[in-house]
Design a protein around this motif. Structure first.
Motif, PDB file in Angstrom:
ATOM      1  N   ARG A 134       4.867  18.415  -2.325  1.00 55.81           N
ATOM      2  CA  ARG A 134       3.571  18.671  -1.280  1.00 55.81           C
ATOM      3  C   ARG A 134       4.131  19.242  -0.207  1.00 55.81           C
ATOM      4  NH1 ARG A 134      -2.231  18.133  -1.148  1.00 55.81           N
ATOM      5  NH2 ARG A 134      -2.615  18.639   0.685  1.00 55.81           N
ATOM      6  N   ARG A 165       5.609   9.001  -7.268  1.00 55.09           N
ATOM      7  CA  ARG A 165       4.995   9.040  -6.205  1.00 55.09           C
ATOM      8  C   ARG A 165       5.719   9.908  -5.183  1.00 55.09           C
ATOM      9  NH1 ARG A 165       4.399   3.374  -6.254  1.00 55.09           N
ATOM     10  NH2 ARG A 165       2.520   2.691  -7.554  1.00 55.09           N
ATOM     11  N   GLU A 206      -1.593  13.827   0.232  1.00 56.19           N
ATOM     12  CA  GLU A 206      -2.425  14.684   1.303  1.00 56.19           C
ATOM     13  C   GLU A 206      -2.430  13.767   2.572  1.00 56.19           C
ATOM     14  OE1 GLU A 206      -3.521  15.097  -2.890  1.00 56.19           O
ATOM     15  OE2 GLU A 206      -3.363  13.187  -1.800  1.00 56.19           O
ATOM     16  N   GLU A 207      -2.381  12.452   2.467  1.00 57.35           N
ATOM     17  CA  GLU A 207      -2.148  11.879   3.845  1.00 57.35           C
ATOM     18  C   GLU A 207      -0.885  12.189   4.496  1.00 57.35           C
ATOM     19  OE1 GLU A 207      -2.077   7.209   5.534  1.00 57.35           O
ATOM     20  OE2 GLU A 207      -2.283   7.440   3.394  1.00 57.35           O
ATOM     21  N   ILE A 208       0.170  12.059   4.014  1.00 48.76           N
ATOM     22  CA  ILE A 208       1.647  12.475   4.515  1.00 48.76           C
ATOM     23  C   ILE A 208       1.543  13.897   4.995  1.00 48.76           C
ATOM     24  CG2 ILE A 208       3.820  12.837   3.896  1.00 48.76           C
ATOM     25  CD1 ILE A 208       3.776  10.405   2.051  1.00 48.76           C
ATOM     26  N   ASP A 209       0.898  14.892   4.062  1.00 53.48           N
ATOM     27  CA  ASP A 209       0.899  16.061   4.678  1.00 53.48           C
ATOM     28  C   ASP A 209       0.198  16.297   6.041  1.00 53.48           C
ATOM     29  OD1 ASP A 209      -0.693  18.926   4.648  1.00 53.48           O
ATOM     30  OD2 ASP A 209       0.883  19.306   2.999  1.00 53.48           O
ATOM     31  N   ARG A 210      -0.797  15.495   6.218  1.00 49.31           N
ATOM     32  CA  ARG A 210      -1.697  15.504   7.269  1.00 49.31           C
ATOM     33  C   ARG A 210      -0.995  14.833   8.501  1.00 49.31           C
ATOM     34  NH1 ARG A 210      -5.915  14.178   3.770  1.00 49.31           N
ATOM     35  NH2 ARG A 210      -5.811  11.730   4.654  1.00 49.31           N
ATOM     36  N   MET A 211       0.000  13.967   8.294  1.00 46.58           N
ATOM     37  CA  MET A 211       0.836  13.263   9.187  1.00 46.58           C
ATOM     38  C   MET A 211       1.635  14.215   9.846  1.00 46.58           C
ATOM     39  SD  MET A 211       1.215   9.649   7.480  1.00 46.58           S
ATOM     40  CE  MET A 211       2.595   9.132   8.618  1.00 46.58           C
ATOM     41  N   LYS A 221       0.929   5.834   0.486  1.00 47.84           N
ATOM     42  CA  LYS A 221       0.293   6.852   1.195  1.00 47.84           C
ATOM     43  C   LYS A 221       0.236   7.928   0.047  1.00 47.84           C
ATOM     44  CE  LYS A 221       2.339   6.052   5.594  1.00 47.84           C
ATOM     45  NZ  LYS A 221       3.879   5.016   5.363  1.00 47.84           N
ATOM     46  N   SER A 222      -0.827   8.742   0.229  1.00 45.14           N
ATOM     47  CA  SER A 222      -1.193   9.816  -0.915  1.00 45.14           C
ATOM     48  C   SER A 222      -0.290  10.975  -0.249  1.00 45.14           C
ATOM     49  CB  SER A 222      -2.390  10.174  -0.879  1.00 45.14           C
ATOM     50  OG  SER A 222      -3.006  10.693   0.328  1.00 45.14           O
ATOM     51  N   VAL A 247       5.152  13.694  -3.389  1.00 47.84           N
ATOM     52  CA  VAL A 247       5.036  14.053  -2.054  1.00 47.84           C
ATOM     53  C   VAL A 247       6.095  15.072  -1.565  1.00 47.84           C
ATOM     54  CG1 VAL A 247       5.660  12.780   0.263  1.00 47.84           C
ATOM     55  CG2 VAL A 247       4.370  11.651  -1.340  1.00 47.84           C
ATOM     56  N   LYS A 290       0.892  -1.183   0.083  1.00 42.44           N
ATOM     57  CA  LYS A 290      -0.079   0.056  -0.060  1.00 42.44           C
ATOM     58  C   LYS A 290       0.951   1.212   0.035  1.00 42.44           C
ATOM     59  CE  LYS A 290      -0.447  -0.190   4.974  1.00 42.44           C
ATOM     60  NZ  LYS A 290      -1.540  -0.269   6.150  1.00 42.44           N
TER      61      LYS A 290
END
Length: 324
Positions: free
Chosen positions: A161, A154, A122-127, A119-120, A158, A117
């Protein structure tokens, strides 16, 4: 006992039993040879740090006396310090695995057997937002899912971002020909492309699906772009190389301006203890690191400059210039 001697023994052991509870202090790795283990802790004393996997039958004991204090006990030595919270994978870093899983099947690594899997951005940004301001840098690593080209894309997304956070960014992935230039143009500060083994022959045996020459070319190009003290490579100690082969590899890469991270083997996957492998002895860890220290000095390299990834953390390795 000097810290470097004690840490070499701790790295040979590789584990610790914890007294006093592990809630909020346990780290779980998603990449590399330690992935999938039952958790680890980071013990620090002053500016010194070591990462140890948690197990109940370890010769090392860490006694947590309260939230900010702990005592490490090993072979009659007692060291006062603390167990550091692993912000994201390690202390003071957002060290994030973009792609969990890998198409390559290196013999020392269990990542290919795990669920694939990724991570997008956006997900990494939130983390990262969730751990501010408790981090000093952003470090990104990745397995390879699909193809190296897809995974590079990918990671580039990231990186683009997370640059908005204004923190130093380090990246460690399997490199393609243009990877160093792409990362440099985006403002990445440091890169780590892993040679893994001390010799080409050994590399072909343990990472048969990857190209060592391709990795070396990327490292050489990275020194040209990023400069000295900003380019790193993991080399496993205990994968079957001789001391003379490891020293020759260290001499070669440091002469090129590359800082090697000498990573003691974690016996697992096809290179487990059942297969006859073990963590390197403390004397070997210490001797090889002392040789590395001499070669770094000879070539004007300084681990103290590192701001991201493994050399900034020091948890898993004995690092000259930081541990002694």
């Amino acid at each position: 006992m000097r810290w470097c001697e004690l840490k070499a023994g701790l790295l040979e052991a590789g584990t610790a039993k914890i007294t006093g509870g592990t809630e909020g202090i346990t780290s779980f790795s998603k990449a590399g040879p330690s992935s999938g283990e039952g958790g680890s802790v980071f013990f620090s004393s002053g500016n010194m740090r070591v990462r140890l996997s948690i197990t109940d039958d370890s010769p090392v004991e860490i006694v947590i006396t309260d939230r900010d204090n702990a005592v490490l006990k090993f072979e009659g030595e007692e060291v006062e310090g603390r167990v550091e919270p692993a912000t994201l994978h390690c202390p003071r870093q957002a060290f994030i695995t973009v792609s969990e899983g890998c198409i390559f099947r290196c013999r020392y690594c269990s990542v290919p057997t795990q669920e694939k899997k990724f991570k997008s951005p956006e997900e990494i940004d939130r983390m990262i937002e969730g751990v501010l301001p408790d981090i000093d840098c952003i470090s990104l690593t990745s397995g390879v899912i699909g193809s190296p080209e897809e995974d590079e894309e990918r990671v580039i997304e990231v990186v683009t971002r997370v640059m908005r956070f204004g923190l130093p960014v380090g990246v460690s992935i399997y490199p393609l020909k243009e990877t160093p230039k792409k990362l440099f143009d985006l403002g990445v500060l440091e890169v780590k492309f892993n040679l893994e083994a001390a010799t080409e022959k050994l590399f072909q045996e343990i990472c048969p699906e990857m190209e060592r020459d391709q990795i070396m070319d990327a490292l050489i190009e990275s020194v040209r772009l990023f400069g000295k003290n900003r380019v790193f490579t993991n080399i496993i100690l205990g994968a079957g190389e001789s001391d003379s082969e490891m020293r020759a590899c260290i001499s070669e890469v440091t002469a090129l301006g590359i800082i090697p991270v000498i990573r003691p083997l974690t016996p697992k996957a096809e290179m487990s203890e059942k297969a006859g492998y073990s963590r390197p002895a403390r004397e070997r860890i210490l001797n090889i690191t002392e040789f590395l220290d001499d070669e770094l000095l000879k070539n004007g390299l300084d681990t103290g400059v590192a701001e991201t990834m493994c050399t900034a953390c020091t948890g898993c390795d004995l690092v000259p210039g930081r541990d002694f």
